[in-house]
Scaffold this active site. Structure first.
Site, PDB file in Angstrom:
ATOM      1  N   LYS A  35       0.815  -1.234   0.000  1.00 59.95           N
ATOM      2  CA  LYS A  35       0.000   0.000   0.000  1.00 59.95           C
ATOM      3  C   LYS A  35       0.840   1.271   0.000  1.00 59.95           C
ATOM      4  O   LYS A  35       0.376   2.307  -0.460  1.00 59.95           O
ATOM      5  CB  LYS A  35      -0.962  -0.013   1.182  1.00 59.95           C
ATOM      6  N   ARG A 128      -8.313  -2.566  17.180  1.00 58.52           N
ATOM      7  CA  ARG A 128      -8.805  -2.072  15.890  1.00 58.52           C
ATOM      8  C   ARG A 128      -9.726  -3.176  15.389  1.00 58.52           C
ATOM      9  O   ARG A 128     -10.679  -3.523  16.089  1.00 58.52           O
ATOM     10  CB  ARG A 128      -7.658  -1.735  14.928  1.00 58.52           C
TER      11      ARG A 128
HETATM   12  C1  LIG Z   1      -0.081  -1.835   6.430  1.00 59.70           C
HETATM   13  C2  LIG Z   1      -0.346  -3.109   7.094  1.00 59.70           C
HETATM   14  C3  LIG Z   1       0.716  -3.986   7.390  1.00 59.70           C
HETATM   15  C4  LIG Z   1       2.157  -3.661   7.104  1.00 59.70           C
HETATM   16  O1  LIG Z   1       2.681  -2.781   8.027  1.00 59.70           O
HETATM   17  P1  LIG Z   1       4.243  -2.486   8.088  1.00 59.70           P
HETATM   18  O2  LIG Z   1       4.454  -1.863   9.412  1.00 59.70           O
HETATM   19  O3  LIG Z   1       4.547  -1.554   6.954  1.00 59.70           O
HETATM   20  O4  LIG Z   1       4.958  -3.758   7.933  1.00 59.70           O
HETATM   21  C5  LIG Z   1       0.415  -5.191   7.976  1.00 59.70           C
HETATM   22  N1  LIG Z   1      -0.861  -5.533   8.270  1.00 59.70           N
HETATM   23  C6  LIG Z   1      -1.898  -4.722   8.007  1.00 59.70           C
HETATM   24  C7  LIG Z   1      -3.275  -5.163   8.365  1.00 59.70           C
HETATM   25  C8  LIG Z   1      -1.685  -3.484   7.413  1.00 59.70           C
HETATM   26  O5  LIG Z   1      -2.729  -2.679   7.149  1.00 59.70           O
END
Ligand SMILES: *Cc1c(COP(=O)(O)O)cnc(C)c1O
Length: 353
Positions: A35, A128
């Protein structure tokens, strides 16, 4: 054109190789979270052969940009009812905590003559998304297992987001227990037991319980940082993404503004320390394009003074570079800054193989 974000795919592949081999040696096969750069196809096409088990994103629009790639895709944000038909038709695996949504997936999958794969979202305390109580989780799994067009492939939990709760050996052990219990109670194989994101990196080879076989990394791969303590991961690049901006003014000015104090841009009240007259440059980039707090000049003798929507001011008094109007200043970037740059149509994107 500037401002420009440059992504080094070569450096990214290096980071991926380091992080992937370390995790695999410790029983974890991390997926790539895309993302931050909107799953840019020019980047993703170069990563499709690196053996990732999954690519994951929270936006279906990003996943739709890479549907032609062979790596299976996961939608990490709970699907909206309004996007269910796309989730099913594109064979996207989704994370779920609401039975109504899973029912909608089941109905749609029946219409499209497909099996929709899902992951059960467990809340380990970050409050969350996800189901909190063990009994409720097992009940949810049991009810889903009766649906004809749904397949549960695993469980996942999200941490370090809303509640700033860190992944720990204790909460990860609970997730592994839940997965094991679902396998026992329902006789379904849990392929994927996904404990968290880059904030769980520090547990790999350092207390991560055996049952956890997956993590979801954006930051660790893209920036070479683990996200619980902000430590650097050894032998990785922190400049996969670099921002270049062009100078539109160079002048020596006082460090304290002149006149009656009101508000600055965005209704802020900045404070100023009198450091005499100093040379500074104005760059044509601003809060409309990037997260300023996530920028750091690559030249260590330069520093950011402030920014408004469209202007960024950098102190270059001590810089060893003799700048002229039209010259370029370059910055390292953190996660939020890269994310904003990719979603801004004002920022040119460049990819280095
Ligand atoms: C964005 C996201 C991640 C990745 O997070 P990082 O800290 O960049 O590794 C993992 N799980 C979910 C549900 C996310 O939304």
């Amino acid at each position: 054109m500037y401002p420009k974000i440059t992504a080094s795919i070569e450096k990214l592949k290096h980071n991926i190789n380091i992080v992937q081999s370390f995790c695999r040696a410790n029983g974890i096969d991390p997926m790539l979270v895309t993302k931050c750069f909107m799953a840019e196809p020019k980047i993703m096409q170069q990563l499709d052969d690196l053996g990732f088990p999954y690519f994951a994103d929270s936006r279906i629009q990003n996943l739709e940009r890479i549907l032609d790639l062979k790596t299976p895709k996961i939608l990490m944000r709970l699907p909206m009812i309004s996007e269910i038909s796309k989730v099913v038709s594109s064979d996207i695996i989704s994370m779920n905590s609401e039975f109504d949504t899973v029912l909608a997936l089941n109905n749609e999958a029946a219409i499209q003559n497909k099996i929709a794969k899902i992951i059960i979202m467990v809340d380990l305390g970050d409050i969350r998304e996800g189901i909190l109580e063990d009994d409720e989780i097992f009940e949810f799994a049991k009810n889903i297992s009766k649906l004809s067009n749904i397949k549960i492939i695993g469980v996942a939990s999200n941490l370090s987001c809303f509640g700033a709760i860190r992944p720990t050996e204790k909460n990860q052990t609970r997730l592994a227990y839940i997965a094991n219990e679902i396998e026992k109670q329902l006789g379904i194989k849990m392929e994927l037991i996904s404990g968290g994101g880059s904030s769980a990196f520090y547990l790999v080879g350092n207390g991560m319980p055996k049952g956890i076989n997956s993590l979801r990394f954006g930051e660790a791969f893209l920036f070479g940082t683990e996200a619980s303590f902000g430590n650097r991961i050894e032998n990785t690049f922190d400049d996969v993404f670099v921002l270049s901006a062009q100078i539109i003014e160079i002048k020596t000015k006082p460090t304290v503004p002149i006149g009656e104090i009101g508000f600055a841009a965005f209704r802020t009240k900045p404070t100023f320390e009198d450091r005499g007259n100093r040379k500074r440059v104005i760059l044509a980039v601003g809060k409309q394009d990037i997260e300023i707090s996530g920028l750091k000049p690559i030249n260590k003798k330069e520093f950011i003074l402030g920014a408004s929507s469209d202007h960024l001011i950098v102190d270059v008094e001590e810089s060893d570079v003799e700048y002229k109007v039209g010259d370029i200043v370059r910055f390292k970037m953190t996660y939020p800054s890269v994310m904003r740059a990719f979603t801004s149509s004002f920022v040119t994107k460049e990819y280095l193989l």
